[in-house]
Scaffold this active site. Sequence first.
Site, PDB file in Angstrom:
ATOM      1  N   ARG A  56       0.992  -1.275  -0.333  1.00 51.11           N
ATOM      2  CA  ARG A  56      -0.154   0.001   0.035  1.00 51.11           C
ATOM      3  C   ARG A  56       0.602   1.117  -0.242  1.00 51.11           C
ATOM      4  O   ARG A  56       1.836   1.191   0.564  1.00 51.11           O
ATOM      5  CB  ARG A  56      -1.146   0.590   1.008  1.00 51.11           C
ATOM      6  CG  ARG A  56      -1.836   1.307   1.225  1.00 51.11           C
ATOM      7  CD  ARG A  56      -2.479   1.547   2.945  1.00 51.11           C
ATOM      8  NE  ARG A  56      -3.011   0.429   2.669  1.00 51.11           N
ATOM      9  CZ  ARG A  56      -4.774   0.287   2.051  1.00 51.11           C
ATOM     10  NH1 ARG A  56      -4.911   1.662   1.737  1.00 51.11           N
ATOM     11  NH2 ARG A  56      -5.663  -0.391   1.822  1.00 51.11           N
ATOM     12  N   GLY A  75      -9.951   1.161  21.197  1.00 44.04           N
ATOM     13  CA  GLY A  75      -8.592   0.120  21.587  1.00 44.04           C
ATOM     14  C   GLY A  75      -7.990  -0.301  20.077  1.00 44.04           C
ATOM     15  O   GLY A  75      -9.277  -0.554  19.432  1.00 44.04           O
ATOM     16  N   GLY A  95      -0.814  -4.500   9.576  1.00 41.10           N
ATOM     17  CA  GLY A  95      -1.352  -3.783  10.281  1.00 41.10           C
ATOM     18  C   GLY A  95      -0.732  -2.163   9.763  1.00 41.10           C
ATOM     19  O   GLY A  95      -0.747  -0.845  11.676  1.00 41.10           O
ATOM     20  N   GLU A  96      -0.946  -1.705   8.657  1.00 43.06           N
ATOM     21  CA  GLU A  96       0.165  -0.384   9.249  1.00 43.06           C
ATOM     22  C   GLU A  96      -0.550   0.925   9.453  1.00 43.06           C
ATOM     23  O   GLU A  96      -0.070   2.018  10.063  1.00 43.06           O
ATOM     24  CB  GLU A  96       0.845   0.303   7.575  1.00 43.06           C
ATOM     25  CG  GLU A  96       1.242   1.486   7.326  1.00 43.06           C
ATOM     26  CD  GLU A  96       2.370   1.742   6.393  1.00 43.06           C
ATOM     27  OE1 GLU A  96       3.327   2.429   5.979  1.00 43.06           O
ATOM     28  OE2 GLU A  96       3.301   1.237   5.900  1.00 43.06           O
ATOM     29  N   ARG A  97      -2.042   0.644   8.741  1.00 46.33           N
ATOM     30  CA  ARG A  97      -3.124   1.662   9.053  1.00 46.33           C
ATOM     31  C   ARG A  97      -3.602   1.585  10.848  1.00 46.33           C
ATOM     32  O   ARG A  97      -3.568   3.132  11.374  1.00 46.33           O
ATOM     33  CB  ARG A  97      -4.502   1.400   8.397  1.00 46.33           C
ATOM     34  CG  ARG A  97      -4.401   1.684   6.708  1.00 46.33           C
ATOM     35  CD  ARG A  97      -5.839   1.383   6.350  1.00 46.33           C
ATOM     36  NE  ARG A  97      -7.096   2.382   6.788  1.00 46.33           N
ATOM     37  CZ  ARG A  97      -8.064   2.286   7.286  1.00 46.33           C
ATOM     38  NH1 ARG A  97      -8.406   1.208   8.391  1.00 46.33           N
ATOM     39  NH2 ARG A  97      -7.998   2.575   8.045  1.00 46.33           N
ATOM     40  N   ARG A  98      -3.240   0.428  11.325  1.00 41.18           N
ATOM     41  CA  ARG A  98      -3.375   0.300  12.578  1.00 41.18           C
ATOM     42  C   ARG A  98      -2.206   1.034  13.427  1.00 41.18           C
ATOM     43  O   ARG A  98      -2.232   1.723  14.291  1.00 41.18           O
ATOM     44  CB  ARG A  98      -3.775  -0.817  13.282  1.00 41.18           C
ATOM     45  CG  ARG A  98      -5.032  -1.492  13.150  1.00 41.18           C
ATOM     46  CD  ARG A  98      -5.086  -3.241  13.096  1.00 41.18           C
ATOM     47  NE  ARG A  98      -5.128  -3.458  11.815  1.00 41.18           N
ATOM     48  CZ  ARG A  98      -4.168  -4.661  11.907  1.00 41.18           C
ATOM     49  NH1 ARG A  98      -4.282  -5.992  13.040  1.00 41.18           N
ATOM     50  NH2 ARG A  98      -3.991  -5.454  10.715  1.00 41.18           N
TER      51      ARG A  98
END
Length: 300
Positions: A56, A75, A95-98
């Site tokens: 992405r 959370g 999990g880069e968005r998180r």
Amino acid sequence: MAKAVKKQALGRGLSALLNDPENDIKSASDKNADKVVGNIIELDLAYIEVNPFQPRSNFNDESLQELATSIRELGVIQPITVRKLGFNNYQLVSGERRFRASKLLQLKTIPAYIRIANDQESLEMALVENIQRQDLDPIEIALSYQRLIDEINLTQEKLSDRVGKKRSTIANYMRLLKLDPIIQTGMRDGFLSMGHGRALVNIENREDQIALYEKIIGQNLSVRETENAVKAFKESATEKPLKKKEKETPAFINDGAQELVERLSVKVAISTTGKSKGKITIPFHSEEEFKRIKKLITGA
């Protein structure tokens, strides 16, 4: 306003294992590795670096803000996945968005699965997990498939098994890479859907692709209208008459024509209707020129 849910303390004992420099876990065969690898721990965000293999490339600011709001209230529900590079040094696998949303909130830690993997495994995990879990645009998915084939040496059949997609689906995505880069950018920016792209890829010439792309944007064509436009274009291209093969002029005509030009002092036109048939056209532009030419031919 919803009441904030207190974040569950995950892997506190595991964190202690990872913070012991003398017994640093570097591989899956090290002591206590089985207690860490594949488990969830609360990992310091400062220890995590972004994965260079991340497929992405575009992150919507508004979407990240919405995710940050959700994380503030509830959370991080789904842990990120990281691989251990060294002591207190981790690289993001998925999990880069998180991860980005948590940094926006200036959180100190984030729940994370710990993996130990080499670069190739990390690339494969990042690509496969993101293809399955993230809303990548069609071009990003196509590029991810291409990288899995090129860099992990997967066949389309193995890739199909790995990502849980039909081979025909994978092939349809990868065909989008035949589109002109301008059109690929248009798809990544949301101006075209995958349906538009699948129709346009049937046009081989990239200049023609761009011409139709501009028509789609200018006239706001639907996918069905685009398919019809492509069909009409291909039919019109098929109906264009082929250039007739030029006939070879016999040598005796070429030699004789030059002699006539020199003799009559006019440009003589000769057309052939066969190997030894044809006609000679001698132009004139005045009565005097006609009489001159007649005298040269007849002698009178």
